[in-house]
Design an enzyme around this catalytic site. Structure first.
Site, PDB file in Angstrom:
ATOM      1  N   GLY A   9       6.515 -50.521  42.476  1.00  0.00           N
ATOM      2  CA  GLY A   9       6.691 -49.077  42.290  1.00  0.00           C
ATOM      3  C   GLY A   9       5.575 -48.518  41.445  1.00  0.00           C
ATOM      4  N   GLY A  11       5.302 -44.992  40.477  1.00  0.00           N
ATOM      5  CA  GLY A  11       5.556 -43.650  39.961  1.00  0.00           C
ATOM      6  C   GLY A  11       5.322 -43.692  38.447  1.00  0.00           C
ATOM      7  N   GLY A  14       6.295 -47.145  36.882  1.00  0.00           N
ATOM      8  CA  GLY A  14       5.387 -48.227  37.297  1.00  0.00           C
ATOM      9  C   GLY A  14       4.015 -48.077  36.666  1.00  0.00           C
ATOM     10  N   ARG A 284      24.193 -29.797  34.031  1.00  0.00           N
ATOM     11  CA  ARG A 284      24.211 -29.685  35.491  1.00  0.00           C
ATOM     12  C   ARG A 284      25.573 -29.992  36.100  1.00  0.00           C
ATOM     13  NH1 ARG A 284      18.258 -32.475  36.434  1.00  0.00           N
ATOM     14  NH2 ARG A 284      17.145 -30.705  35.561  1.00  0.00           N
ATOM     15  N   HIS A 347      20.599 -35.140  43.346  1.00  0.00           N
ATOM     16  CA  HIS A 347      19.277 -35.003  42.731  1.00  0.00           C
ATOM     17  C   HIS A 347      18.852 -36.241  41.953  1.00  0.00           C
ATOM     18  CE1 HIS A 347      15.914 -33.056  40.828  1.00  0.00           C
ATOM     19  NE2 HIS A 347      16.434 -33.167  39.623  1.00  0.00           N
ATOM     20  N   ARG A 381      22.627 -36.774  33.295  1.00  0.00           N
ATOM     21  CA  ARG A 381      21.284 -36.732  32.703  1.00  0.00           C
ATOM     22  C   ARG A 381      20.893 -35.302  32.339  1.00  0.00           C
ATOM     23  NH1 ARG A 381      15.916 -35.569  34.852  1.00  0.00           N
ATOM     24  NH2 ARG A 381      16.835 -35.068  36.869  1.00  0.00           N
ATOM     25  N   SER A 386      14.278 -37.457  32.325  1.00  0.00           N
ATOM     26  CA  SER A 386      14.033 -38.539  33.270  1.00  0.00           C
ATOM     27  C   SER A 386      12.560 -38.944  33.303  1.00  0.00           C
ATOM     28  CB  SER A 386      14.507 -38.080  34.640  1.00  0.00           C
ATOM     29  OG  SER A 386      13.907 -38.838  35.620  1.00  0.00           O
TER      30      SER A 386
END
Ligand code: FAD
Length: 555
Positions: A9, A11, A14, A284, A347, A381, A386
């Site tokens: 990974g 992103g 990673g 949320r 999400h 969250r 995040s």
């Protein structure tokens, strides 16, 4: 050069892990199904949280800690969250030093915006393309390390399975070269999985569909536990768009956007009326439930709107520019001129691979970071936490991995060849089977089962029906099925994906209370006496079992 750290990974998690390990002079192999420029992290819009206190609001890391724990309804590891929130200001300053163009205020300080569930302005942002800006800076740093020979990138390679010895120690992974369809075995003295959220399992989410969930699913099939799988974040403001969900970032409400529905011919600002203190910036899960109630009562999917028409033109241009463009391009709605119809959509996945505070999984030499693992967010969250968790977690995982890898030996040759051969045989045995159900149809059925049973509000009978349907799907259409019109390894992965889906469903069934993003119609109350614990789902090769485990005590 030291030993090899293999990272799945590329992103935020990673790349953060790769840079940390490369700086320590480890050889890094960075494997990803697509290049970093196309990782989901690039899509992050609204910002990254850190108690920088540039707005004179007396913010602090303690306040950030408290908001994170409260939003997660006390289901996050308090020690991990404390370390995360302490590290946050340093991380954002470091990103700024790398050249991330955060918006600045009139004094030249990093500007901060409001985000849901937080009492202070704490979200640093680069217009509404924060993820793209951070990823660009990190990719540049990775390229420097690549030029120095510390990082080798295997873009366009997909994780297929782990290479394990008899003690379940990780020695590497089998990856598929997406272009040639060749399998290759990659050796690592430690492996960090940073494969993002499990969007592919559900189909219609705001996230990237290249995050198929296969990596997490395969690890689960091999015996790595999944924790808190029932906590799935429905973002309140999304819109249907080409078979997935387009996110209307929380930044819109952070800048003053207002949610309303029409009642008796007039706009009714339901969040502001019911929650006068936080209004449109409630967490949320709370807003999604309110919208769900309105939509269920009205029976109409487009009965709730997000109004930004009153926001000053300079806010729309300088702070929400990309969001305006997305709404015009994909929804054909100009938010400067008319309210945007919104509804909740999946999400983020708070649950994931179980790790300890140092991001170690239960398998020796295997680590996980970013959205694929559970850790910092508990039952819900906070927006902006995040990107922070991925960057911080990647660094922690790399420090643990390099520490543990130092001096370890790796009998790779034997096990690597064996693992590739086993996978080839499994594919051959599927090919020899006589069932040919189309794979896209089975995947759609899997997503439908999960979406129908794991909605914003769930209940026991619905989830039990989902489990029965999933068991039937596994027995009748998945095991020994081979669709010759799909890739051999896509056929192979289907069983793991179904098992992961079952883990989420059983975790949700097992939690007979409502907490954060897990709301049950049949158990509407929070029940700390029995459920202030993690759900941990394990697969032992025969069945999936869910247990509750204690949350570590705050040090
Ligand atoms: C539209 C949108 C907006 C968001 N906005 C924000 C925000 O403003 N603030 C915030 O904090 N969070 C935001 N988030 C969430 C946040 O962007 C992600 O949670 C975070 O970036 C995840 O980072 P990651 O490194 O864990 O995973 P990702 O960035 O998803 O990277 C996963 C990597 O794994 C690779 N991969 C996946 N499967 C495989 C496989 N089988 N084999 C090999 N490689 C594989 C992918 O190619 C990719 O490189 C947003 C999310 C979305 C969808």
């Amino acid at each position: 050069m030291n030993q090899t750290i293999l990272i799945i990974g590329a992103g935020l998690a990673g790349l953060s892990a790769a840079l940390t390990a490369a700086e320590k002079q480890y050889q890094v192999l960075l494997v990803s199904s697509m290049p970093s420029e196309r990782a989901q992290s690039v899509m992050a819009e609204g910002g990254i949280n850190a108690a920088l206190d540039t707005k004179g609001e007396d913010d602090s890391v303690e306040e950030h800690f408290k908001d994170t724990m409260a939003a997660g309804v006390y289901l996050a590891d308090p020690n991990a969250v404390s370390a995360l929130t302490n590290a946050a200001p340093g991380i954002v300053r470091h990103l700024a030093a790398l050249g991330v163009v955060f918006n600045r205020d009139e004094h030249g300080s990093i500007d901060l915006r409001n985000f849901g569930g937080q009492k202070k302005k704490r979200t640093a942002f680069a217009m509404s393309s924060t993820g793209k800006q951070i990823m660009t800076a990190l990719i540049q740093e990775v390229r420097k390390k690549e030029a120095e020979g510390n990082i080798i990138r295997y873009s366009d390679h997909s994780f297929v399975s782990l290479i394990l010895d008899e003690q379940k120690r990780c020695l590497g992974c089998v990856a598929l070269d997406n272009r040639t369809q060749e399998l290759l075995s990659l050796q690592g003295d430690a492996i960090i999985v940073a494969s993002g959220g499990i969007n592919g399992l559900f189909g219609r989410t705001t996230g990237s569909q290249q995050n198929t969930g296969v990596a997490a699913a395969e690890l689960f099939r091999l015996g790595v536990p999944i924790a808190n799988g029932e906590f799935i974040q429905y973002h309140p403001t999304t819109a249907a768009c080409f078979g997935k969900r387009l996110l209307i970032s929380e930044a819109a409400r952070g800048e003053g956007g207002r949610l309303f529905t029409v009642r008796n011919g007039k706009p009714w600002y339901f969040m502001e009326e019911k929650y006068p203190e936080m209004g449109n910036l409630m967490p949320r899960d709370v807003i999604s439930r309110e919208i769900w109630r309105i939509m269920s009562a009205s029976g109409g999917p487009t009965s709730v709107f997000l109004d930004m028409t009153h926001l000053p033109p300079e806010v729309m241009e300088k702070r929400l520019g990309d969001l305006v463009e997305d709404c015009i391009t994909y929804l054909h709605v100009d938010p400067r001129k008319e309210p945007v119809p919104v509804s909740p959509g999946i999400h983020y996945f708070m649950g994931g691979l179980q790790v300890d505070e140092q991001h170690r999984t239960t398998f020796p030499r295997l680590y996980a970071a970013g959205e694929c693992c559970y850790q910092y967010h508990g039952a819900n969250r906070l927006g902006g936490n995040s990107t922070l968790g991925a960057l911080y977690g990647g660094g922690v995982a790399a420090r643990s991995a390099t520490q543990d890898a130092a001096g370890c030996t790796n009998d790779f040759k034997k096990y690597g060849a064996q693992a590739v051969e086993e996978i080839r045989q499994k594919v051959a045995s599927l090919q020899a089977g006589n069932r040919h159900f189309p794979l896209p149809g089975i995947r759609a059925e899997l997503s439908r089962i999960l979406l129908n049973s794991l909605g914003i509000v769930r209940n026991g009978p619905q989830m039990e029906a989902g489990i029965t349907a999933l068991d039937r799907l596994l027995a009748e259409k998945v095991v020994r099925n081979y669709d010759p019109t799909s890739g051999p390894y896509e056929n192979l992965n289907l069983e793991s994906l179904c098992l992961l889906g079952k883990a989420l469903l059983l975790s949700a069934c097992n939690r007979r209370e409502s907490r954060g993003a897990h709301t049950r119609g049949d158990y509407p109350d929070r029940n700390d006496a029995e459920y202030l614990k993690y759900s941990v789902a394990r697969y032992d090769g025969k069945k999936v079992v869910v247990r509750l485990e204690d949350i570590p005590e705050e040090r």
